[in-house]
Scaffold this motif. Structure first.
Motif, short mmCIF file in Angstrom:
data_model
loop_
_atom_site.label_atom_id
_atom_site.label_comp_id
_atom_site.label_asym_id
_atom_site.label_seq_id
_atom_site.Cartn_x
_atom_site.Cartn_y
_atom_site.Cartn_z
N ARG A 21 -14.64 39.56 140.08
CA ARG A 21 -13.40 39.67 139.28
C ARG A 21 -12.98 41.13 139.14
NH1 ARG A 21 -11.85 34.81 136.56
NH2 ARG A 21 -9.97 35.99 136.15
N ASP A 26 -8.96 41.93 138.26
CA ASP A 26 -8.70 41.18 137.03
C ASP A 26 -9.31 41.83 135.81
OD1 ASP A 26 -7.45 39.26 138.62
OD2 ASP A 26 -9.30 38.10 138.86
N ASP A 170 -14.05 32.87 133.71
CA ASP A 170 -12.61 32.60 133.64
C ASP A 170 -12.15 32.48 132.19
OD1 ASP A 170 -12.50 32.57 136.41
OD2 ASP A 170 -12.45 30.37 136.57
#
Length: 181
Positions: A21, A26, A170
């Motif tokens: 990630r 992100d 997530d």
């Protein structure tokens, strides 16, 4: 032949998923630690990250921290192939660090946001504190409080839960976004 512990297998997958990630842009990994406490023989892996752009104007700065732990009973039970605990595995806690001004209002809002994202699954606690600097005049009540938000799942995980780690990451990234708004 050496077989990695449940802790090691989960740690490798968790760390790889977090760095994926980070590589995708992100999040930004800000710290990591892989510790052994020899006093109680406990292992701890933690990795801290935040949104890559930090907190834009008018938004709250929030940092996330994944903690993976295992204890002597879990390690010994696994190595000796004798169950010394009810279930051999590791525990995962997720912490968020931020600041609040309106303690009652903002802490309630935080619980609502997290329950919406996590579906009332983890137990949520918040620890409010204030920093008092000896070199500055005491101002009470302070304008801003530090808030440590803990999501505790109150259960152990093992290799059978490795597929859930990406979902946890997530959900944590979504939580970072929502908590910073």
């Amino acid at each position: 032949m050496f077989h990695p512990l449940v802790f090691d297998n989960i740690k490798v997958v968790l760390e790889g998923a977090v760095y994926d990630r980070d590589f995708d842009g992100d999040i930004l990994v800000t710290s990591r630690a892989d510790l052994i406490d020899t006093a109680v023989y406990q292992r701890l892996f933690q990795i801290d990250f935040r949104l890559p752009e930090g907190a834009p104007a008018g938004k709250r700065e929030v940092t996330a921290q994944f903690q993976l732990r295992t204890s002597l009973a879990d390690i010994a039970g696994e190595l000796l192939e004798q169950p010394l605990t009810e279930h051999i595995g590791c525990t995962v806690c997720i912490h968020f660090y931020t600041y609040v001004q309106d303690v009652e209002g903002e802490t309630s809002e935080i619980v609502g946001i997290l329950n919406e994202i996590w579906g009332d699954r983890p137990h949520i606690t918040q620890r409010i504190s204030a920093r008092l600097d000896e070199h500055r005049p005491l101002r009470w009540p302070p304008d801003i409080y530090e808030n440590k938000i803990t999501l505790d799942f109150h259960r152990k995980i093992d290799e059978g839960n490795i597929g859930d780690l990406r979902d946890l990451i997530d959900h944590t990234v979504v939580s970072l976004v929502r908590l910073s708004e």
